[in-house]
Structure formats: structure tokens, C-alpha cells
Design a protein around this motif. Structure first.
Motif, mmCIF file in Angstrom:
data_model
loop_
_atom_site.group_PDB
_atom_site.id
_atom_site.type_symbol
_atom_site.label_atom_id
_atom_site.label_comp_id
_atom_site.label_asym_id
_atom_site.label_seq_id
_atom_site.Cartn_x
_atom_site.Cartn_y
_atom_site.Cartn_z
ATOM 1 N N PHE A 11 6.888 38.061 -40.813
ATOM 2 C CA PHE A 11 7.274 36.659 -40.772
ATOM 3 C C PHE A 11 6.756 35.910 -41.987
ATOM 4 O O PHE A 11 5.888 36.384 -42.712
ATOM 5 C CB PHE A 11 6.781 36.022 -39.465
ATOM 6 C CG PHE A 11 5.353 35.544 -39.506
ATOM 7 C CD1 PHE A 11 5.069 34.208 -39.333
ATOM 8 C CD2 PHE A 11 4.313 36.412 -39.707
ATOM 9 C CE1 PHE A 11 3.765 33.754 -39.358
ATOM 10 C CE2 PHE A 11 3.017 35.984 -39.736
ATOM 11 C CZ PHE A 11 2.740 34.643 -39.556
ATOM 12 N N SER A 13 4.863 32.578 -43.086
ATOM 13 C CA SER A 13 3.967 31.562 -42.542
ATOM 14 C C SER A 13 4.455 30.176 -42.937
ATOM 15 O O SER A 13 4.811 29.942 -44.089
ATOM 16 C CB SER A 13 2.552 31.782 -43.065
ATOM 17 O OG SER A 13 1.708 30.746 -42.636
ATOM 18 N N THR A 14 4.484 29.244 -41.988
ATOM 19 C CA THR A 14 4.868 27.863 -42.292
ATOM 20 C C THR A 14 3.656 27.059 -42.746
ATOM 21 O O THR A 14 3.796 25.945 -43.199
ATOM 22 C CB THR A 14 5.513 27.187 -41.069
ATOM 23 O OG1 THR A 14 4.613 27.277 -39.965
ATOM 24 C CG2 THR A 14 6.823 27.839 -40.711
ATOM 25 N N CYS A 17 3.365 26.964 -47.385
ATOM 26 C CA CYS A 17 4.746 26.811 -47.860
ATOM 27 C C CYS A 17 4.871 26.850 -49.377
ATOM 28 O O CYS A 17 5.967 26.982 -49.894
ATOM 29 C CB CYS A 17 5.338 25.504 -47.334
ATOM 30 S SG CYS A 17 5.612 25.550 -45.566
ATOM 31 N N THR A 32 10.057 28.516 -30.645
ATOM 32 C CA THR A 32 11.431 28.026 -30.664
ATOM 33 C C THR A 32 12.055 28.238 -29.293
ATOM 34 O O THR A 32 11.966 29.323 -28.731
ATOM 35 C CB THR A 32 12.268 28.773 -31.728
ATOM 36 O OG1 THR A 32 11.660 28.572 -33.006
ATOM 37 C CG2 THR A 32 13.695 28.263 -31.770
ATOM 38 N N HIS A 37 18.023 30.650 -34.466
ATOM 39 C CA HIS A 37 17.730 29.496 -35.318
ATOM 40 C C HIS A 37 18.102 29.892 -36.743
ATOM 41 O O HIS A 37 17.788 31.011 -37.168
ATOM 42 C CB HIS A 37 16.249 29.129 -35.227
ATOM 43 C CG HIS A 37 15.933 27.819 -35.853
ATOM 44 N ND1 HIS A 37 15.764 27.664 -37.206
ATOM 45 C CD2 HIS A 37 15.769 26.589 -35.305
ATOM 46 C CE1 HIS A 37 15.498 26.400 -37.477
ATOM 47 N NE2 HIS A 37 15.496 25.723 -36.334
ATOM 48 N N HIS A 39 16.902 29.243 -39.603
ATOM 49 C CA HIS A 39 15.777 29.550 -40.496
ATOM 50 C C HIS A 39 14.846 30.600 -39.909
ATOM 51 O O HIS A 39 13.858 30.970 -40.540
ATOM 52 C CB HIS A 39 14.981 28.281 -40.802
ATOM 53 C CG HIS A 39 15.795 27.228 -41.463
ATOM 54 N ND1 HIS A 39 16.314 27.361 -42.739
ATOM 55 C CD2 HIS A 39 16.225 26.030 -41.012
ATOM 56 C CE1 HIS A 39 17.003 26.274 -43.044
ATOM 57 N NE2 HIS A 39 16.969 25.454 -42.013
ATOM 58 N N LYS A 42 10.580 30.434 -34.606
ATOM 59 C CA LYS A 42 9.188 30.089 -34.902
ATOM 60 C C LYS A 42 8.290 30.706 -33.833
ATOM 61 O O LYS A 42 8.558 30.584 -32.643
ATOM 62 C CB LYS A 42 8.993 28.579 -34.943
ATOM 63 C CG LYS A 42 7.631 28.175 -35.478
ATOM 64 C CD LYS A 42 7.484 26.679 -35.543
ATOM 65 C CE LYS A 42 7.759 26.205 -36.937
ATOM 66 N NZ LYS A 42 7.433 24.779 -37.109
ATOM 67 N N GLN A 44 3.943 31.998 -32.872
ATOM 68 C CA GLN A 44 2.511 31.972 -33.171
ATOM 69 C C GLN A 44 1.996 33.384 -32.966
ATOM 70 O O GLN A 44 2.289 34.021 -31.949
ATOM 71 C CB GLN A 44 1.775 31.011 -32.253
ATOM 72 C CG GLN A 44 0.301 30.914 -32.564
ATOM 73 C CD GLN A 44 -0.399 29.872 -31.713
ATOM 74 O OE1 GLN A 44 0.111 29.432 -30.691
ATOM 75 N NE2 GLN A 44 -1.577 29.481 -32.146
ATOM 76 N N VAL A 50 1.126 30.415 -37.615
ATOM 77 C CA VAL A 50 2.444 30.012 -37.132
ATOM 78 C C VAL A 50 3.431 30.233 -38.259
ATOM 79 O O VAL A 50 3.164 29.929 -39.412
ATOM 80 C CB VAL A 50 2.437 28.524 -36.715
ATOM 81 C CG1 VAL A 50 3.830 28.061 -36.333
ATOM 82 C CG2 VAL A 50 1.472 28.310 -35.563
ATOM 83 N N GLY A 51 4.601 30.785 -37.912
ATOM 84 C CA GLY A 51 5.620 31.025 -38.924
ATOM 85 C C GLY A 51 6.945 31.380 -38.319
ATOM 86 O O GLY A 51 7.129 31.342 -37.103
ATOM 87 N N ARG A 52 7.908 31.735 -39.179
ATOM 88 C CA ARG A 52 9.253 32.066 -38.746
ATOM 89 C C ARG A 52 9.509 33.553 -38.952
ATOM 90 O O ARG A 52 9.181 34.115 -39.992
ATOM 91 C CB ARG A 52 10.279 31.246 -39.512
ATOM 92 C CG ARG A 52 10.127 29.764 -39.206
ATOM 93 C CD ARG A 52 11.341 28.989 -39.608
ATOM 94 N NE ARG A 52 11.179 27.582 -39.312
ATOM 95 C CZ ARG A 52 11.520 27.024 -38.166
ATOM 96 N NH1 ARG A 52 12.056 27.736 -37.214
ATOM 97 N NH2 ARG A 52 11.347 25.725 -37.974
#
Length: 58
Positions: A11, A13-14, A17, A32, A37, A39, A42, A44, A50-52
Motif C-alpha cells: 500500500f 501510506s497517506t 504524501c 473505506t 474506490h 484511489h 483505505k 490501517q 494508514v494508507g491506500r
């Protein structure tokens, strides 16, 4: 493959950035609410990051 808690994923990480880089981890919580989604879903990780999701490994 279906994403679920305890899935091993790659993933972005948000939190960091400025220079996003792929990180491997284990999903602790899916943040999410929808199934898809544009993007990425999302999540954890168990480490607290936390990220996508980019790719599901197992």
C-alpha cells in the motif's frame, strides 16, 4: 482476491504524501466503507500506518 482483516498487502501510506512509496503490511482495519474506490481502499495496518491498498499479496 478479497480484501479482509489480516490480509498481507502492498500500500501507499497517506501519512507520507511527499514521496509515496510502497509498503508491505498486514491489515488491521478497513477504513473505506465502499467495496471499491478509484484511489484504492483505505486501510490501517497492524503497525498503525494508514494508507491506500495498491496490491493484495495474500
Amino acid at each position: 482476491m478479497l480484501l479482509k482483516q489480516s490480509s498481507c498487502i502492498l500500500f501507499y501510506s497517506t501519512t507520507f504524501c511527499i514521496e509515496p512509496e510502497l509498503t508491505q503490511g498486514i491489515v488491521a482495519k478497513i477504513l473505506t466503507k465502499s467495496v471499491t474506490h478509484p484511489h484504492g481502499i483505505k486501510v490501517q495496518l497492524e503497525s498503525g500506518l494508514v494508507g491506500r491498498v495498491k496490491n493484495i499479496i495474500e
